[in-house]
Design a protein around this motif. Sequence first.
Motif, mmCIF file in Angstrom:
data_model
loop_
_atom_site.group_PDB
_atom_site.id
_atom_site.type_symbol
_atom_site.label_atom_id
_atom_site.label_comp_id
_atom_site.label_asym_id
_atom_site.label_seq_id
_atom_site.Cartn_x
_atom_site.Cartn_y
_atom_site.Cartn_z
ATOM 1 N N ASN A 168 -0.659 14.695 -4.913
ATOM 2 C CA ASN A 168 -1.430 15.066 -3.738
ATOM 3 C C ASN A 168 -0.789 14.889 -2.339
ATOM 4 O OD1 ASN A 168 -3.709 15.781 -5.429
ATOM 5 N ND2 ASN A 168 -4.814 13.761 -5.146
ATOM 6 N N LEU A 169 0.309 14.218 -2.481
ATOM 7 C CA LEU A 169 1.298 14.212 -1.199
ATOM 8 C C LEU A 169 1.967 15.406 -1.066
ATOM 9 C CD1 LEU A 169 1.998 12.098 1.038
ATOM 10 C CD2 LEU A 169 3.889 11.541 -0.569
ATOM 11 N N GLY A 170 2.217 15.802 0.203
ATOM 12 C CA GLY A 170 2.834 16.940 0.707
ATOM 13 C C GLY A 170 3.492 16.636 1.929
ATOM 14 N N ILE A 171 4.336 17.578 2.434
ATOM 15 C CA ILE A 171 5.040 17.245 3.746
ATOM 16 C C ILE A 171 4.762 18.643 4.462
ATOM 17 C CG2 ILE A 171 6.832 15.461 3.234
ATOM 18 C CD1 ILE A 171 8.803 17.745 2.545
ATOM 19 N N PRO A 172 4.708 18.462 5.912
ATOM 20 C CA PRO A 172 4.443 19.848 6.576
ATOM 21 C C PRO A 172 5.706 20.741 6.642
ATOM 22 C CG PRO A 172 4.806 17.954 8.114
ATOM 23 C CD PRO A 172 4.663 17.138 6.620
ATOM 24 N N CYS A 173 5.427 22.015 6.657
ATOM 25 C CA CYS A 173 6.523 23.003 6.890
ATOM 26 C C CYS A 173 6.903 22.925 8.591
ATOM 27 C CB CYS A 173 6.040 24.265 6.958
ATOM 28 S SG CYS A 173 7.040 25.733 7.635
ATOM 29 N N GLU A 174 8.144 22.866 8.948
ATOM 30 C CA GLU A 174 8.609 22.325 10.036
ATOM 31 C C GLU A 174 8.347 23.495 11.110
ATOM 32 O OE1 GLU A 174 12.711 21.263 10.103
ATOM 33 O OE2 GLU A 174 12.350 19.478 9.083
ATOM 34 N N LYS A 175 7.773 24.735 10.662
ATOM 35 C CA LYS A 175 7.513 25.882 11.279
ATOM 36 C C LYS A 175 6.071 25.868 11.699
ATOM 37 C CE LYS A 175 8.773 30.742 12.510
ATOM 38 N NZ LYS A 175 9.250 31.762 11.840
ATOM 39 N N MET A 226 -2.289 11.696 5.034
ATOM 40 C CA MET A 226 -2.907 10.508 5.662
ATOM 41 C C MET A 226 -3.356 9.314 4.994
ATOM 42 S SD MET A 226 -2.242 11.640 8.671
ATOM 43 C CE MET A 226 -3.167 10.052 9.555
ATOM 44 N N GLN A 227 -3.741 9.511 3.689
ATOM 45 C CA GLN A 227 -4.119 8.439 2.835
ATOM 46 C C GLN A 227 -2.911 7.454 2.518
ATOM 47 O OE1 GLN A 227 -5.519 9.493 -0.922
ATOM 48 N NE2 GLN A 227 -6.071 7.341 -1.734
ATOM 49 N N VAL A 228 -1.788 7.693 2.578
ATOM 50 C CA VAL A 228 -0.495 6.904 2.500
ATOM 51 C C VAL A 228 -0.386 6.229 3.483
ATOM 52 C CG1 VAL A 228 1.837 6.685 2.087
ATOM 53 C CG2 VAL A 228 0.411 8.548 0.572
ATOM 54 N N VAL A 229 -0.590 6.818 4.702
ATOM 55 C CA VAL A 229 -0.413 6.127 6.075
ATOM 56 C C VAL A 229 -1.366 5.165 6.313
ATOM 57 C CG1 VAL A 229 -0.540 6.605 8.473
ATOM 58 C CG2 VAL A 229 0.536 8.272 7.100
ATOM 59 N N MET A 230 -2.506 5.375 5.898
ATOM 60 C CA MET A 230 -3.657 4.433 6.129
ATOM 61 C C MET A 230 -3.677 3.216 5.259
ATOM 62 S SD MET A 230 -6.889 6.704 7.244
ATOM 63 C CE MET A 230 -7.628 6.616 5.512
ATOM 64 N N GLU A 231 -3.224 3.544 3.921
ATOM 65 C CA GLU A 231 -3.104 2.500 2.965
ATOM 66 C C GLU A 231 -1.779 1.623 3.123
ATOM 67 O OE1 GLU A 231 -4.305 3.456 -1.016
ATOM 68 O OE2 GLU A 231 -6.020 4.655 -0.270
ATOM 69 N N THR A 232 -0.767 2.174 3.676
ATOM 70 C CA THR A 232 0.543 1.289 3.751
ATOM 71 C C THR A 232 0.624 0.766 5.139
ATOM 72 O OG1 THR A 232 1.747 3.295 4.047
ATOM 73 C CG2 THR A 232 1.583 2.782 1.974
#
Length: 85
Positions: free
Chosen positions: A30-37, A1-7
């Motif tokens: 500290n960046l990660g992506i959500p598991c699709e399940k 979310m930090q990347v979303v807010m800052e970019t």
Amino acid sequence: MQVVMETGVEERLIIKFVRTGKLRISQFPNLGIPCEKCGANIKSGRLCGKCGNSLVTDLQAFENEEKRLTEIQGNDKKNTYYMKD
């Protein structure tokens, strides 16, 4: 979310960039992506280890059931053949 807010870039687009290799998580520890399940935070791929293992188990069970049904159908055909003689 930090990347979303800052970019100002949408979260789904950032996730797409990570999945396609256009954005490397190694540069953002500290960046990660959500598991699709299940939505758990992962560093690469589409599924977390738990969901990946669950999928493999489910597929193995399905294949075993398919094999069992094929064997039953084969036995039924043999029995029908012998009954006709």
